[in-house]
Design a protein around this motif. Sequence first.
Motif, short mmCIF file in Angstrom:
data_model
loop_
_atom_site.label_atom_id
_atom_site.label_comp_id
_atom_site.label_asym_id
_atom_site.label_seq_id
_atom_site.Cartn_x
_atom_site.Cartn_y
_atom_site.Cartn_z
N TYR A 86 0.98 -8.81 -12.15
CA TYR A 86 2.18 -7.98 -12.32
C TYR A 86 2.88 -8.30 -13.63
O TYR A 86 3.34 -7.40 -14.34
CB TYR A 86 3.12 -8.20 -11.14
N PRO A 144 -3.91 -4.34 -1.33
CA PRO A 144 -2.86 -4.26 -2.34
C PRO A 144 -3.26 -4.82 -3.70
O PRO A 144 -2.87 -4.26 -4.73
CB PRO A 144 -1.74 -5.09 -1.71
N ASN A 173 0.83 -1.21 0.00
CA ASN A 173 0.00 0.00 0.00
C ASN A 173 0.86 1.26 0.00
O ASN A 173 0.51 2.27 -0.62
CB ASN A 173 -0.96 0.00 1.19
N LYS A 188 -4.41 -2.44 -6.13
CA LYS A 188 -3.50 -1.33 -6.45
C LYS A 188 -2.28 -1.78 -7.26
O LYS A 188 -1.27 -1.08 -7.31
CB LYS A 188 -3.05 -0.67 -5.15
N VAL A 189 -2.40 -2.92 -7.88
CA VAL A 189 -1.25 -3.48 -8.61
C VAL A 189 -0.81 -2.57 -9.75
O VAL A 189 0.39 -2.40 -10.00
CB VAL A 189 -1.59 -4.89 -9.13
N GLU A 190 -1.76 -1.97 -10.44
CA GLU A 190 -1.43 -1.14 -11.59
C GLU A 190 -0.51 0.01 -11.21
O GLU A 190 0.43 0.33 -11.95
CB GLU A 190 -2.71 -0.60 -12.25
N ALA A 191 -0.74 0.63 -10.07
CA ALA A 191 0.07 1.77 -9.65
C ALA A 191 1.52 1.37 -9.42
O ALA A 191 2.45 2.10 -9.78
CB ALA A 191 -0.51 2.40 -8.38
N VAL A 192 1.74 0.21 -8.82
CA VAL A 192 3.10 -0.25 -8.54
C VAL A 192 3.78 -0.72 -9.82
O VAL A 192 4.96 -0.43 -10.06
CB VAL A 192 3.08 -1.35 -7.47
N PRO A 205 5.15 5.57 -4.92
CA PRO A 205 6.05 4.71 -5.70
C PRO A 205 7.45 5.29 -5.90
O PRO A 205 8.42 4.52 -6.03
CB PRO A 205 5.32 4.54 -7.03
N ALA A 238 2.22 1.72 -3.51
CA ALA A 238 1.18 2.22 -4.42
C ALA A 238 0.94 3.71 -4.20
O ALA A 238 0.69 4.45 -5.16
CB ALA A 238 -0.11 1.44 -4.20
#
Length: 246
Positions: free
Chosen positions: A205, A167, A108, A170-174, A114, A111
């Motif tokens: 991912y 989490p 988190n 929020k995978v796209e942000a990382v 980053p 995200a």
Amino acid sequence: MRVTNWRGYECIEFELDGKEGLVVLPKVFAEGRPWVWRAEFFDAFDNADMALLEKGFCRAYYRQNDRYGCPDAVEGMKKFQSYVTRMFGLAEKAIIAGLSRGGLYAFNYAAAYPDNVAVLYLDAPVLDIRSWPGGKGEGVGGEREWQECLTAYGITEEQSITAQVSPLNKVEAVAAARIPIILVAGDADDVVPYVENGLLLAERYRELGGTIETIIKKGIGHHPHGLEQPEPIVSFVIRQCIAPKM
């Protein structure tokens, strides 16, 4: 602020906003003054962290128990990072180790911020609060922890279905930030089931073009964490943080 001896290393202990913080300094810093920030369970199953300390990586911890990576905890982490990078001259980007529920904090935070994260080391990580502590899938869950988690996020159990706070939401942000991840997990984990957490992250991912290396321990449950021989973890971190980028 006080200085102590921790396993033969200089340890600086302090409080920030009433919470315990500590920094363990290496004998000699590696290039760039890198640091490993354990999100939870500072000295548990920490042979990879210790190996990195021996190679010149600082170690750090900020105690935020029972906050489950909620937004308030993430903001506290941001304040901690700003403080230790300024006070100790550490690298602007941290290697964050998220062990078990620490995965909620680590991911988190990555995200939300980053640009502050160099690498994520996730070890049997919780990546969906409904999997753990909710126990709404294959895992055993934890009723007390589930109520604490809901309170920390300020949501009800019904709202947790659509709240998008985990989490895995929020995978796209990382991935967009191209943060490399190494993930270690047991495939027989009935507390934080791999199929509900790490596996879903790894698949998504890779679909998004992110770098993620997985080490799956056959027949191993939630414990023991880490690897008896931590070289694969250590090598991944060094390769991503110190090795020249081609």
